[in-house]
Design an enzyme around this catalytic site. Sequence first.
Site, PDB file in Angstrom:
ATOM      1  CD  GLU A 286      -2.964   1.092   2.303  1.00 17.60           C
ATOM      2  OE1 GLU A 286      -3.747   2.054   2.424  1.00 17.60           O
ATOM      3  OE2 GLU A 286      -3.031   0.062   3.004  1.00 17.60           O
TER       4      GLU A 286
ATOM      5  CE  LYS B 171      -9.583   0.224   5.839  1.00 17.07           C
ATOM      6  NZ  LYS B 171      -8.894  -0.741   6.664  1.00 17.07           N
TER       7      LYS B 171
END
Length: 465
Positions: free
Chosen positions: A271, A287
């Site tokens: 990420e 997410k």
Amino acid sequence: MYRKQRIIKELTPYVPTAEIFRIYEKEPEAAFLDSSLVNELGRYSVIGKCPYLKLIKDGNIFTVNGKEETEKTFEQYMREYLNTHFDKNDSELPIVSGAVGYFSYDYGRKQMGVPSNESDIVTIPEAVLTFYDCFIVEDCREKRTYLVSNGISGDAETEIQMMEKEILEASESGRKNCNGNAKEEEAHSDKKYEIQVHPNFEKEEYKRAVDKMIRYIIEGDIYIANMTQQLTIESEKPPLDVFYDLRKNNPSPFGGYLDFGDYQIVCASPERFLKMKDHHVNTRPIKGTRKRGATPEEDEQLRQELADSGKDKSELLMIVDLERNDLNRVCKPGSVKVTELFTVETYATVFHLVSDIEGTLEADKNVMDLLEATFPGGSITGAPKYRAMEIIDESEHGKRNLYTGSIGYLTLDGSCDFNIVIRTALHKNGKYHLGVGGGITAESDLEFEYEETLQKARAILDALQ
């Protein structure tokens, strides 16, 4: 500032930074930001060499090259240093002068004024930035490696020649001994280590904490929050071996290895938190997670399940809204836009659902202003951020420390690239510390949330064995 002295030279023949780092891996302050998964996100890998300025924020103590600084705070020093040492980068490389380091989650928590009643599971400084004279930068997509020296710690031409000589000699030696090395590598990969894993939550206890978080959501305190458990792992496997196994078996665009002497960081993060170049800012929250399937059919089924998941999409949408708000605090009005909303990314052990938000930083702002407005990342706190962080502290057992902070670089021309610290092991005093968590919404299933944390731990635990 150092432009006239700086030398940039392409290394010929091409040698990947992963091979080069083996030459320098045991040097003091060894730093390697590693894009082992080569894609549009993970294009460049960076090795920092010849440190000349080290800034450490450790509680109330701020040191500059080991000497306590009492006249300025860490933040004041950084703002002033970046303003007075601006160094234009005329090359195509992402970094030619600047610092590599990290900001812990607890650094951000303190900056936001969120109190904590938890104790440290492992203790390291809240933030460390090391400025390097020399960099080795690989364009992993184009397969080209560049040597950079700014002439601060020594003559730039001499530094370049020395690096070139060391790298090419080691590369030539490696080719001559390739058969022996292959056997050695095979023997190393066959060696197995026993591990003992000590979670700081029992399963039912974790599920109760998630259930309490859900009640906060239903009562309207928050919309979403990230819940974490931390694993302390006993393993005799050296951190460098863990790193090389992890990058091989679980490649990532934002991985790395940082050695701070009495502790080491082994990272395989998928990420990106923040990237900035020429005041153009990009953040890419994750997410939503599904494990990879055992067969191509199961793999596609799980990928599609994530792509169609209303729960995961609503979770990501809330974080996108939070990140937009954070960026709008320091970006030009009207410049903040969502450029991707629900993209499924594929990794060795999991699928992730991601979005991309971009903006243009105000002309009078710099990296420190950007970090102040956005850190810690919304994907690993929740929304509203301050209240979510209060509930996190109430619910979790122990401070997060490095976990869910950021590792990366900032440059003297005003650029930066930082990850979110997930899929990361912190090694200190012979033990590894690993945080694993996930986003909690009103729709969360207690059993699924617990199992998801174990799935996220899998790659690191495999590398530790």
